[in-house]
Design a protein around this motif. Structure first.
Motif, PDB file in Angstrom:
ATOM      1  N   GLU A 173     -13.250  -7.846  -4.194  1.00 27.31           N
ATOM      2  CA  GLU A 173     -12.223  -7.396  -5.134  1.00 27.31           C
ATOM      3  C   GLU A 173     -12.518  -5.985  -5.639  1.00 27.31           C
ATOM      4  N   GLU A 174     -13.782  -5.704  -5.896  1.00 29.71           N
ATOM      5  CA  GLU A 174     -14.146  -4.355  -6.330  1.00 29.71           C
ATOM      6  C   GLU A 174     -13.835  -3.336  -5.236  1.00 29.71           C
ATOM      7  N   PHE A 177     -10.132  -2.596  -5.305  1.00 35.16           N
ATOM      8  CA  PHE A 177      -9.777  -1.702  -6.406  1.00 35.16           C
ATOM      9  C   PHE A 177     -10.157  -0.260  -6.085  1.00 35.16           C
ATOM     10  N   THR A 178     -11.344  -0.079  -5.513  1.00 35.26           N
ATOM     11  CA  THR A 178     -11.814   1.269  -5.162  1.00 35.26           C
ATOM     12  C   THR A 178     -10.887   1.922  -4.131  1.00 35.26           C
ATOM     13  N   THR A 180      -7.779   1.047  -3.397  1.00 42.96           N
ATOM     14  CA  THR A 180      -6.418   1.198  -3.939  1.00 42.96           C
ATOM     15  C   THR A 180      -6.309   2.474  -4.755  1.00 42.96           C
ATOM     16  N   LYS A 181      -7.355   2.798  -5.501  1.00 43.95           N
ATOM     17  CA  LYS A 181      -7.325   4.036  -6.279  1.00 43.95           C
ATOM     18  C   LYS A 181      -7.197   5.257  -5.379  1.00 43.95           C
ATOM     19  N   VAL A 199      -3.678  -5.017  -7.498  1.00 38.70           N
ATOM     20  CA  VAL A 199      -4.863  -4.901  -8.364  1.00 38.70           C
ATOM     21  C   VAL A 199      -4.729  -5.709  -9.655  1.00 38.70           C
ATOM     22  N   LEU A 205     -10.648  -8.107 -12.599  1.00 42.72           N
ATOM     23  CA  LEU A 205     -10.032  -7.239 -13.610  1.00 42.72           C
ATOM     24  C   LEU A 205      -9.346  -8.021 -14.730  1.00 42.72           C
ATOM     25  N   LEU A 214      -7.106  -0.779 -15.509  1.00 42.00           N
ATOM     26  CA  LEU A 214      -5.761  -0.771 -14.912  1.00 42.00           C
ATOM     27  C   LEU A 214      -4.834   0.173 -15.683  1.00 42.00           C
TER      28      LEU A 214
END
Length: 530
Positions: A173-174, A177-178, A180-181, A199, A205, A214
């Protein structure tokens, strides 16, 4: 010489019988690889045989994957489906990233059955190596063709949430997120919404710190450090999209301060000149609704007094003065002021929420003449409000079940919720000193299903029939402050009928703006209330 069906079966038999000595039969496996150059029957067999013995010939791994890829791109859709079905069997070790990359590219197919096969294959390799699979997906999102990027993002937004926790670990999941940013650095509005869906659903999160991260992600997209260009529909649309995505994240611990501040400093001053990104959207009401929803979660604000003053100024604009009267007591104006309930609900609610942070604003921060003017407007609005509330209650009295489900009655119920909310908030401001203690649920927000769907008809005892002592009817605003109908834009239409209560008449006037979303904005024109 072309490989035949008989060649494929003979060499398959050699490999199947070899057991522990498979690596000694490299030539037999090469014949199977050459099967991809044959006819349709040979290709279908090769699609099944190649992955079966793939792991036994590491020196032919690249050739095997390339052969299977050729079959995935064959003109015959049945051969493509068979080859795609077998692709996950190649997803071992370092090959996982390449297989994921290939499958992601195959998402561009327009054949429904083939598309579903690709989706199923991607899900299966997720369970083998989630992080490696994501690597292939994000690689194509960042560098692939537009159609592949679009479908890969949609895949993530719809499929990730269904994967179990043992697949979507904290580390995975981390990573999502990384990556996706990185994608968020250059996205369209639709992509932004889909990626926020990805996310926002990550378990890692679902904490205060996670939600704050977020919000920071949305803030970066919203360009809150830049002044608003109200004439640019794309700029306005970006702000609306970002605010909508941030709203569910706000809480007593995750504050909306930056958004509320931006709306007060940049949006409200330009409210009347905002360019709507969608022709049917009432942009002013949409903006005011977003501001109202954010206001309860606003934290400490640097320019609280200035922002409250801007809200106060806008509220005055939507609350008209009563018409002047000539000597015989009749109105001098040919047309009565229009009471715009939907707008006033939003502004009054926002002012009420921020007013809690500076309760002496009306007493110490507002000029006495301006305060007197405000109270005159409040009183006029409140008197018209009472007339309209009574008429709506009369119209809805005794209606239950299916009778309340007609469009006309749904509209009346929403109108009643809006007017009740305004009534409660106005009563607070009439206190001396003004109070900010009452709570209301905004008219477009959902409530618990267990609440009643219609105003309760007073019993004969409550109405005071007979000689007994009258039973006090509970204050109506509290009872009716519930959501029964939830129109997408929070407005009610001009199709509410014209009701008459005594000598007072309340009429609806449509907005001059054509095609506003979900019906035209309601305008109420009143005769003298006395």
């Amino acid at each position: 010489m072309a490989v035949t069906i008989e060649d494929l079966y003979r060499n398959y038999g050699v490999l199947a019988d070899a057991k522990d000595n498979l690596s000694q039969h490299k030539d037999a496996y090469q014949v199977i690889l050459d099967g991809v150059k044959g006819g349709p029957k040979e290709k279908r067999l090769a699609a099944q045989f190649i992955p079966k013995f793939f792991s036994s010939f590491p020196e032919l791994a690249d050739a095997a994957i390339n052969a299977q890829l050729d079959l995935c791109e064959d003109e015959d859709v049945s051969i493509r489906r068979q080859a795609i079905k077998e692709l996950p069997r190649f997803a071992t070790g370092e090959n996982i990233l390449r297989v994921a990359d290939i499958l992601t590219q195959l998402l561009q197919t327009d054949d429904t059955a083939e598309f579903n096969q690709v989706n199923a294959a991607l899900i299966s390799i997720f369970k083998i190596d989630a992080k490696g699979t994501l690597g292939g997906l994000f690689s194509q999102i960042l560098q692939g063709e537009d159609i592949v990027r679009e479908r890969a993002i949609k895949f993530l937004s719809t499929k990730l949430k269904s994967l179990p926790e043992d697949v979507m670990t904290k580390e995975v999941e981390e990573y999502v997120f990384t990556e996706t940013k990185k994608v968020m650095e250059d996205v369209t509005g639709e992509e932004f919404v889909l990626l926020m869906r990805v996310v926002s659903g990550l378990r890692v999160l679902q904490t205060v710190n996670g939600r704050q991260q977020l919000v920071e992600l949305v803030v970066d997209q919203a360009f809150l450090e830049q002044a608003l260009n109200p004439a640019d529909p794309d700029t306005v649309d970006r702000l609306l999209q970002c605010t909508r995505q941030a709203l569910p994240l706000f809480s007593k611990n995750v504050h909306s301060t930056r958004f509320v501040t931006y709306f007060c400093e940049h949006v409200l001053p330009n409210l009347s000149v905002l360019t709507s990104p969608v022709a049917e959207l009432d942009i002013q009401l949409e903006v005011l609704k977003l501001l109202a929803e954010m206001s309860p979660f606003c934290g400490d604000m640097e320019k609280l007094e200035a922002n409250l003053n801007m809200l106060f100024t806008k509220l005055l604009e939507f609350m008209p003065l009563p018409p002047e009267e000539v000597e015989n007591g009749e109105n001098s104006a040919s047309e009565e002021p229009k009471l715009q309930f939907s707008y006033v609900e939003c502004l009054l609610y926002g002012f009420h929420q921020l007013g809690k942070k500076l309760p002496d604003f009306l007493l110490d921060k507002v000029d006495p003449e301006r305060l007197k003017d405000f109270k005159i407007r409040l009183q006029y609005f409140a008197r018209g409000l009472q007339v309209y509330i009574r008429q709506l209650r009369v119209a809805l009295q005794g209606k239950t079940g299916d009778a309340l489900k007609t469009e006309e009655n749904k509209i009346k119920v929403v109108a009643l919720k809006i007017t009740n909310n305004i009534n409660v908030l106005i009563k607070d401001l009439f206190h001396n000193p003004p109070s900010y203690k009452s709570t209301v649920t905004l008219s477009w927000k959902p409530v618990q299903k267990s609440e009643a769907l219609a105003p309760k008809r007073p019993s004969s005892e409550e109405m005071g029939s007979g000689g007994g002592t009258k039973k006090q009817i509970p204050p109506q605003p509290r009872r009716d402050a519930r959501q029964i109908y939830n129109p997408p834009s929070g407005k009610y239409s001009a199709s509410i009928g014209n009701f008459s209560y005594g000598e007072n008449s309340v009429r609806k006037h449509r907005s001059n703006t054509p095609g506003t979303q979900n019906g035209d904005v309601c305008r109420i024109s009143m005769t003298k209330v006395g």
